[in-house]
Design a protein around this motif. Structure first.
Motif, short mmCIF file in Angstrom:
data_model
loop_
_atom_site.label_atom_id
_atom_site.label_comp_id
_atom_site.label_asym_id
_atom_site.label_seq_id
_atom_site.Cartn_x
_atom_site.Cartn_y
_atom_site.Cartn_z
N ARG A 87 0.81 -1.22 0.00
CA ARG A 87 0.00 0.00 0.00
C ARG A 87 0.84 1.27 0.00
N ARG A 88 1.82 1.36 0.89
CA ARG A 88 2.60 2.60 1.00
C ARG A 88 3.39 2.92 -0.26
N PRO A 89 4.13 1.96 -0.86
CA PRO A 89 4.84 2.28 -2.11
C PRO A 89 3.90 2.69 -3.24
N ILE A 90 2.72 2.04 -3.32
CA ILE A 90 1.77 2.38 -4.38
C ILE A 90 1.26 3.80 -4.19
N GLU A 91 0.91 4.17 -2.95
CA GLU A 91 0.39 5.51 -2.69
C GLU A 91 1.47 6.56 -2.90
N LYS A 92 2.72 6.20 -2.59
CA LYS A 92 3.82 7.14 -2.82
C LYS A 92 4.10 7.30 -4.32
N LEU A 93 4.02 6.19 -5.06
CA LEU A 93 4.28 6.23 -6.50
C LEU A 93 3.28 7.09 -7.22
N PHE A 94 1.99 6.99 -6.82
CA PHE A 94 0.93 7.74 -7.48
C PHE A 94 0.54 9.00 -6.72
N SER A 95 1.37 9.39 -5.75
CA SER A 95 1.12 10.61 -4.97
C SER A 95 -0.30 10.62 -4.41
N SER A 96 -0.70 9.48 -3.85
CA SER A 96 -2.04 9.34 -3.31
C SER A 96 -2.01 9.53 -1.80
N ASN A 97 -3.00 10.24 -1.30
CA ASN A 97 -3.13 10.45 0.13
C ASN A 97 -4.47 9.91 0.59
N ASN A 98 -4.52 8.62 0.81
CA ASN A 98 -5.76 7.96 1.19
C ASN A 98 -5.99 8.11 2.69
#
Length: 238
Positions: A87-98
């Motif tokens: 989850r964390r690498p994916i959110e960092k890669l796509f600049s997502s702040n869930n």
């Protein structure tokens, strides 16, 4: 060539990408209501499969033993662990702040992993394509999966895309093994398999809708047990 498998996986990949990208632009009431609708759809499809049951004792026994195995090996915990790692690498890669809480995120994520990767329609569709070359079942499933992935991605973000990886591995494995599996089974065994898959889809729908959090991933080993148990029941008790 597993055309149906590829199309189904791409439908999840593209649908989740579109849903995550446009997530902030979709009204909150729609993002909340649609997963509940898909949960209801999963329950409906589950009931439609359950009524096909041929040997109820064998199905129940497979569910109980499969759930026990899943609990002992902590299958659901394993999926949750993998989801947290990715989850964390994916959110960092796509600049997502869930902003979703980890508990609610995992509740939803595990539910849709089961929905996409272990539905009776997907399993039988992959086996059918591998045996006959007819991908129509998976094509039909792809349409539903596209919109389902898009809606869930509006809430869960780009993480939904990662489901395409285990989905491809499972469906491709079934496609390649179809020539060995299908000649060994009959309609009776397939109906019992579908019935157990229907039970899992029913409780998955309850989980996605927020009604009751069943440990759905821990029930999955029952899908491996149900056909052998159904065959044994037919041989010794029928």
């Amino acid at each position: 060539m597993p055309v149906g498998v590829i199309v189904n996986v791409l439908s999840v990949l593209v649908g989740s990408l579109i849903g995550a990208f446009f997530g902030d632009k979709i009204p909150e009431r729609l993002r909340v209501a649609m997963p509940m609708t898909f949960g209801a759809a999963s329950m409906g499809m589950g009931i439609a499969l359950i009524v096909k049951v041929e040997t109820l004792p064998a199905v129940v026994l497979a569910l109980v033993l499969g759930s026990a195995i899943g609990e002992l090996i902590q299958l659901e915990k394993g999926i949750e662990w993998c989801a947290n790692k990715v989850r964390r690498p994916i959110e960092k890669l796509f600049s997502s702040n869930n902003s979703m809480t980890p508990k609610f995120f995992l509740e939803q994520f595990v539910g849709i992993v089961v929905l996409f990767c272990a539905s009776g329609t997907g399993i039988f569709g992959a086996l059918n394509e591998g045996m006959t070359g007819n991908a129509s079942i998976l094509f039909s499933k792809s349409i539903l999966d596209f919109f389902t992935a898009a809606i869930f991605a509006t809430a869960l973000g780009y993480m939904v895309m990662t489901i395409a990886v285990p989905q491809f591995a499972i469906l491709l494995g079934l496609f390649l093994s179809a020539g060995f599996i299908l000649p060994l089974v009959n309609n009776h065994l397939i109906n019992d398999f579908s019935a157990l898959g229907g039970i899992i889809m029913l409780v998955t729908g309850l989980r996605i809708s927020g009604i009751k959090s069943f440990p759905v991933a821990n029930m999955l080993p029952g899908l491996i047990l149900v056909m052998p148990l159904s065959a044994l029941w037919l041989r010794f008790f029928s």
